[in-house]
Design a protein around this motif. Structure first.
Motif, PDB file in Angstrom:
ATOM      1  N   ALA A   1     -13.622 -17.838  44.721  1.00  0.00           N
ATOM      2  CA  ALA A   1     -13.617 -16.347  44.834  1.00  0.00           C
ATOM      3  C   ALA A   1     -12.298 -15.934  45.082  1.00  0.00           C
ATOM      4  O   ALA A   1     -11.480 -16.510  45.674  1.00  0.00           O
ATOM      5  CB  ALA A   1     -14.360 -15.999  45.986  1.00  0.00           C
ATOM      6  N   PHE A   2     -12.006 -14.589  44.509  1.00  0.00           N
ATOM      7  CA  PHE A   2     -10.934 -13.883  44.600  1.00  0.00           C
ATOM      8  C   PHE A   2     -11.080 -12.714  45.481  1.00  0.00           C
ATOM      9  O   PHE A   2     -11.998 -11.841  45.140  1.00  0.00           O
ATOM     10  CB  PHE A   2     -10.072 -13.422  43.264  1.00  0.00           C
ATOM     11  CG  PHE A   2      -9.674 -14.250  42.493  1.00  0.00           C
ATOM     12  CD1 PHE A   2      -9.573 -15.712  42.841  1.00  0.00           C
ATOM     13  CD2 PHE A   2      -9.307 -14.210  41.221  1.00  0.00           C
ATOM     14  CE1 PHE A   2      -8.677 -16.997  42.035  1.00  0.00           C
ATOM     15  CE2 PHE A   2      -8.539 -15.256  40.342  1.00  0.00           C
ATOM     16  CZ  PHE A   2      -8.257 -16.339  40.801  1.00  0.00           C
ATOM     17  N   ILE A   3     -10.590 -12.749  46.487  1.00  0.00           N
ATOM     18  CA  ILE A   3     -10.688 -11.435  47.533  1.00  0.00           C
ATOM     19  C   ILE A   3      -9.403 -10.745  47.621  1.00  0.00           C
ATOM     20  O   ILE A   3      -8.339 -11.450  47.717  1.00  0.00           O
ATOM     21  CB  ILE A   3     -11.315 -11.765  48.759  1.00  0.00           C
ATOM     22  CG1 ILE A   3     -10.614 -12.873  49.748  1.00  0.00           C
ATOM     23  CG2 ILE A   3     -12.781 -12.476  48.504  1.00  0.00           C
ATOM     24  CD1 ILE A   3     -11.174 -12.919  51.060  1.00  0.00           C
ATOM     25  N   GLY A   4      -9.758  -9.357  48.254  1.00  0.00           N
ATOM     26  CA  GLY A   4      -8.247  -8.700  48.453  1.00  0.00           C
ATOM     27  C   GLY A   4      -8.620  -7.195  48.114  1.00  0.00           C
ATOM     28  O   GLY A   4      -9.615  -6.803  47.714  1.00  0.00           O
ATOM     29  N   PRO A   5      -7.526  -6.459  49.173  1.00  0.00           N
ATOM     30  CA  PRO A   5      -8.045  -4.926  48.819  1.00  0.00           C
ATOM     31  C   PRO A   5      -7.846  -4.291  47.596  1.00  0.00           C
ATOM     32  O   PRO A   5      -7.062  -5.104  46.629  1.00  0.00           O
ATOM     33  CB  PRO A   5      -7.011  -4.268  49.900  1.00  0.00           C
ATOM     34  CG  PRO A   5      -5.931  -5.346  49.979  1.00  0.00           C
ATOM     35  CD  PRO A   5      -6.438  -6.758  49.889  1.00  0.00           C
ATOM     36  N   SER A   6      -8.152  -3.332  47.289  1.00  0.00           N
ATOM     37  CA  SER A   6      -7.903  -2.734  45.840  1.00  0.00           C
ATOM     38  C   SER A   6      -6.630  -2.839  45.465  1.00  0.00           C
ATOM     39  O   SER A   6      -5.590  -2.455  46.178  1.00  0.00           O
ATOM     40  CB  SER A   6      -8.585  -1.224  45.781  1.00  0.00           C
ATOM     41  OG  SER A   6      -9.947  -1.154  45.786  1.00  0.00           O
ATOM     42  N   GLY A   7      -6.327  -3.042  44.183  1.00  0.00           N
ATOM     43  CA  GLY A   7      -4.753  -2.825  43.710  1.00  0.00           C
ATOM     44  C   GLY A   7      -4.189  -4.079  44.163  1.00  0.00           C
ATOM     45  O   GLY A   7      -2.823  -4.040  44.072  1.00  0.00           O
ATOM     46  N   CYS A   8      -5.003  -5.110  44.768  1.00  0.00           N
ATOM     47  CA  CYS A   8      -3.962  -6.299  45.077  1.00  0.00           C
ATOM     48  C   CYS A   8      -3.721  -7.279  43.902  1.00  0.00           C
ATOM     49  O   CYS A   8      -3.003  -8.172  44.314  1.00  0.00           O
ATOM     50  CB  CYS A   8      -4.828  -7.003  46.144  1.00  0.00           C
ATOM     51  SG  CYS A   8      -6.249  -7.859  45.602  1.00  0.00           S
ATOM     52  N   GLY A   9      -4.324  -7.187  42.910  1.00  0.00           N
ATOM     53  CA  GLY A   9      -4.058  -7.811  41.519  1.00  0.00           C
ATOM     54  C   GLY A   9      -4.973  -8.931  41.146  1.00  0.00           C
ATOM     55  O   GLY A   9      -4.896  -9.726  40.346  1.00  0.00           O
ATOM     56  N   LYS A  10      -6.137  -8.808  41.913  1.00  0.00           N
ATOM     57  CA  LYS A  10      -7.147 -10.106  41.972  1.00  0.00           C
ATOM     58  C   LYS A  10      -7.529  -9.991  40.457  1.00  0.00           C
ATOM     59  O   LYS A  10      -7.897 -10.835  39.673  1.00  0.00           O
ATOM     60  CB  LYS A  10      -8.246 -10.056  43.000  1.00  0.00           C
ATOM     61  CG  LYS A  10      -8.780  -8.764  43.096  1.00  0.00           C
ATOM     62  CD  LYS A  10      -9.563  -8.855  44.337  1.00  0.00           C
ATOM     63  CE  LYS A  10     -10.408  -7.748  44.666  1.00  0.00           C
ATOM     64  NZ  LYS A  10      -9.761  -6.483  44.752  1.00  0.00           N
ATOM     65  N   SER A  11      -8.200  -8.594  40.176  1.00  0.00           N
ATOM     66  CA  SER A  11      -8.843  -8.538  38.538  1.00  0.00           C
ATOM     67  C   SER A  11      -7.777  -8.688  37.581  1.00  0.00           C
ATOM     68  O   SER A  11      -7.915  -9.327  36.551  1.00  0.00           O
ATOM     69  CB  SER A  11      -9.283  -7.069  38.536  1.00  0.00           C
ATOM     70  OG  SER A  11     -10.424  -6.893  39.318  1.00  0.00           O
ATOM     71  N   THR A  12      -6.407  -8.143  37.975  1.00  0.00           N
ATOM     72  CA  THR A  12      -5.398  -8.578  36.769  1.00  0.00           C
ATOM     73  C   THR A  12      -5.296  -9.902  36.584  1.00  0.00           C
ATOM     74  O   THR A  12      -5.156 -10.537  35.415  1.00  0.00           O
ATOM     75  CB  THR A  12      -4.037  -8.072  37.437  1.00  0.00           C
ATOM     76  OG1 THR A  12      -4.269  -6.307  37.519  1.00  0.00           O
ATOM     77  CG2 THR A  12      -2.827  -8.395  36.419  1.00  0.00           C
ATOM     78  N   PHE A  13      -5.139 -10.812  37.789  1.00  0.00           N
ATOM     79  CA  PHE A  13      -5.054 -12.177  37.615  1.00  0.00           C
ATOM     80  C   PHE A  13      -6.179 -12.726  36.893  1.00  0.00           C
ATOM     81  O   PHE A  13      -5.993 -13.823  36.135  1.00  0.00           O
ATOM     82  CB  PHE A  13      -4.797 -12.794  38.875  1.00  0.00           C
ATOM     83  CG  PHE A  13      -4.400 -14.296  39.044  1.00  0.00           C
ATOM     84  CD1 PHE A  13      -3.347 -14.681  38.298  1.00  0.00           C
ATOM     85  CD2 PHE A  13      -5.308 -15.257  39.306  1.00  0.00           C
ATOM     86  CE1 PHE A  13      -2.957 -16.163  38.104  1.00  0.00           C
ATOM     87  CE2 PHE A  13      -4.903 -16.710  38.986  1.00  0.00           C
ATOM     88  CZ  PHE A  13      -3.908 -17.025  38.629  1.00  0.00           C
ATOM     89  N   LEU A  14      -7.233 -12.325  37.102  1.00  0.00           N
ATOM     90  CA  LEU A  14      -8.621 -12.888  36.799  1.00  0.00           C
ATOM     91  C   LEU A  14      -8.637 -12.639  35.058  1.00  0.00           C
ATOM     92  O   LEU A  14      -8.839 -13.598  34.414  1.00  0.00           O
ATOM     93  CB  LEU A  14      -9.780 -12.130  37.084  1.00  0.00           C
ATOM     94  CG  LEU A  14     -11.245 -12.757  36.616  1.00  0.00           C
ATOM     95  CD1 LEU A  14     -11.642 -13.946  37.706  1.00  0.00           C
ATOM     96  CD2 LEU A  14     -12.421 -11.789  36.714  1.00  0.00           C
ATOM     97  N   ARG A  15      -8.055 -11.446  34.822  1.00  0.00           N
ATOM     98  CA  ARG A  15      -8.248 -11.175  33.272  1.00  0.00           C
ATOM     99  C   ARG A  15      -6.990 -11.947  32.637  1.00  0.00           C
ATOM    100  O   ARG A  15      -7.056 -12.101  31.291  1.00  0.00           O
ATOM    101  CB  ARG A  15      -7.829  -9.618  33.034  1.00  0.00           C
ATOM    102  CG  ARG A  15      -9.018  -8.768  33.629  1.00  0.00           C
ATOM    103  CD  ARG A  15      -8.774  -7.287  34.012  1.00  0.00           C
ATOM    104  NE  ARG A  15      -8.350  -6.706  32.645  1.00  0.00           N
ATOM    105  CZ  ARG A  15      -9.072  -6.010  32.016  1.00  0.00           C
ATOM    106  NH1 ARG A  15     -10.445  -5.939  32.173  1.00  0.00           N
ATOM    107  NH2 ARG A  15      -8.697  -5.401  30.924  1.00  0.00           N
TER     108      ARG A  15
END
Lengths: 238, 265
Positions: free
Chosen positions: B47-61
């Motif tokens: 699981a990648f967690i973190g506040p909005s804009g922390c980069g988790k989706s960017t890293f996933l992509r």
């Protein structure tokens, strides 16, 4: 990390439950001291007071458990918040148990005050109870201060309480061998001493919970054991 | 008598699937991901967690080169899938995405029949030799997506006619149809009700036996429930990565603690 949650009601919930622990701790300390005093001064009225006060301790434990269940259901606490809730529940049940032992001491006081004095025994028990009460006070301070060092120190002080119990155990055996008429009183006194020694163990359990709360780990080093009466035949006089 | 292990909490060490080293992502002048090193294990839910804009989706992509489609986006560092650099010039991003499937926040079925939604990937990748094989793939995928029983009698009805939860499971079924090795999920349950969420979570747990699953979620409880490993991102940094149980009971970093306990950090 800051101390406050974004949801300030969560902070209030946590503060309340910890305040209840401190209140419970205060009542238990009071019960220990009063029970020991009533034993020494043969004050049946004080003993009666201790017996009646135990209800308030039990009720607080129940209240703490209910609050803990509610916080878990509503807030889903994690990390340090979760550890606060878990440790609070365990501390409450240890305190409740210590309260029961104090109540039991008070009960026996009522019986003992009808019997002959055993020289020096009640003063020794009072000193032992005083030491347990100090351990409890210090460990509860450590809980509030999140001070694992003090909690560890309290764990080690349990050794002294165990030594006091060993000494009393021997004394009581001697008295009983000297004169069988002492047996009833000595049996009661022995139960009191053993129960006081158990109070020390519960204070040690609380210290473990404080260490868990602060560090996230249950201390691995087994707490010092100095109650040798159950394992070492040489403790008993021949 | 045997001890019954608590399977959900049992963390076994698996082979490394993804290995990221010194990954940097820039959107124009914005440094979105800073120096991320992480090893993602096979047959594990991470699981990648973190506040909005922390980069988790960017890293996933980054993991299936979805960021290639954004012009101003630049990725540096190494991302290895089974030891192979996925940003190597020889790697075809389309093939990569067949291996590394993705499920998005909003269910996005194609405006086609349920059958064709699933059959699309296998067709373009030539995974089926004939109609019978394709039928088999469709059924198998829908079963894996835990939606077969609900749609088996209307396979030729449009996928967009399903409920939100069903659409999301359809998208998961579509993602597994190409036999991926890794499944990336970007907040797969944020548009679903609690029942559909439970179904998707149950599904994620089943998928773990075959795939490496990486899920981005804003629900900390969901991360705690479905994952074995958790990574906490903050301001583009990977702050803490560890076993989920440890992260949620005893995080090592203060920022992780602040975030998961809901404190202002």
């Amino acid at each position: 990390m800051t101390d406050t949650h974004i949801a300030s009601a969560f902070d209030r919930d946590l503060e309340t439950i910890q305040a209840h622990i401190m209140k419970m701790g205060g009542l238990v300390e009071d019960a220990i001291l009063k029970a020991a005093t009533s034993l020494e001064t043969r004050d049946e009225e004080l003993a009666e007071q201790v017996r009646n006060a135990d209800r308030a301790i039990d009720e607080l434990e129940e209240q703490i458990n209910e609050e803990a269940a509610r916080i878990i259901a509503v807030r889903q606490p994690a990390a340090v918040d979760l550890r606060v809730i878990l440790s609070v529940m365990k501390i409450a049940s240890n305190l409740e148990r210590i309260g029961d032992y104090a109540k039991n001491m008070a009960k026996r006081t009522t019986v003992l005050s009808q019997m002959g004095q055993i020289h020096g025994a009640t003063a020794s028990i009072r000193r032992m109870a005083k030491e347990v009460e100090r351990m409890l006070k210090d460990v509860l301070d450590a809980f509030v201060q999140r001070d694992a060092g003090t909690a560890r120190e309290v764990m080690h002080r349990d050794e002294d309480v165990d030594q006091m119990y060993n000494a009393l155990f021997r004394e009581f055996l001697t008295f009983m061998m000297e004169d069988p008429r002492n047996i009833t009183a000595c049996m009661h006194l022995h139960f009191i001493a053993k129960n006081t020694e158990r109070m020390g163990d519960h204070a040690t359990n609380i210290a473990e919970q404080v260490i868990y709360l602060v560090t996230g780990e249950i201390p691995e080093d087994k707490r010092p054991k100095s109650d040798r009466t159950s394992t070492d035949p040489s403790v008993a006089p021949a | 008598m045997y001890d019954t292990p608590n399977t959900e909490r049992t963390v076994t060490r698996n082979e490394t699937k993804f290995s990221a080293r010194k990954v940097q992502v820039y959107y124009g002048d914005t440094h979105a991901i800073k120096d991320v090193d992480v090893d993602i294990e096979d047959k594990t839910v991470t699981a990648f967690i973190g506040p909005s804009g922390c980069g988790k989706s960017t890293f996933l992509r980054c993991l299936n080169r979805m960021n290639d489609t954004i012009d101003v986006c630049r990725v540096e560092g190494d991302i290895l899938l089974d030891g192979q650099d996925i940003y190597d010039k020889k790697v075809d991003p389309v093939q990569l995405r067949a291996k590394v499937g993705m499920v998005f926040q909003k269910p996005n079925p194609f405006p086609k029949s349920i059958y064709d939604n699933i059959a699309y990937g296998p067709r373009i990748h030539g995974l089926a030799k004939n109609k019978a094989e394709l039928d088999e793939i469709v059924e198998k995928s829908l079963r894996r997506g835990a939606i077969w029983n609900e749609v088996k009698d209307r396979l030729h009805a449009p996928g967009t006619g399903l409920s939100g939860g069903q659409q999301q499971r359809l998208c998961i079924a579509r993602a597994v149809a190409t036999e991926p090795e890794v499944l990336l999920m970007d907040e797969p349950c944020s548009a679903l009700d609690p029942i559909a969420t439970s179904q998707v979570e149950e599904l994620i747990d089943e998928l773990r036996t075959n795939y490496s699953v990486i899920i981005v979620t804003h629900s900390m409880q969901q991360a705690a429930r479905v994952s074995q490993k958790t990574a906490f991102f903050h301001l583009g940094n990977l702050v803490e990565f560890g076993e989920t149980g440890q992260i949620f009971t005893n995080p090592k970093d203060e920022r992780t603690e602040s975030y998961i306990t809901g404190r202002i950090g």
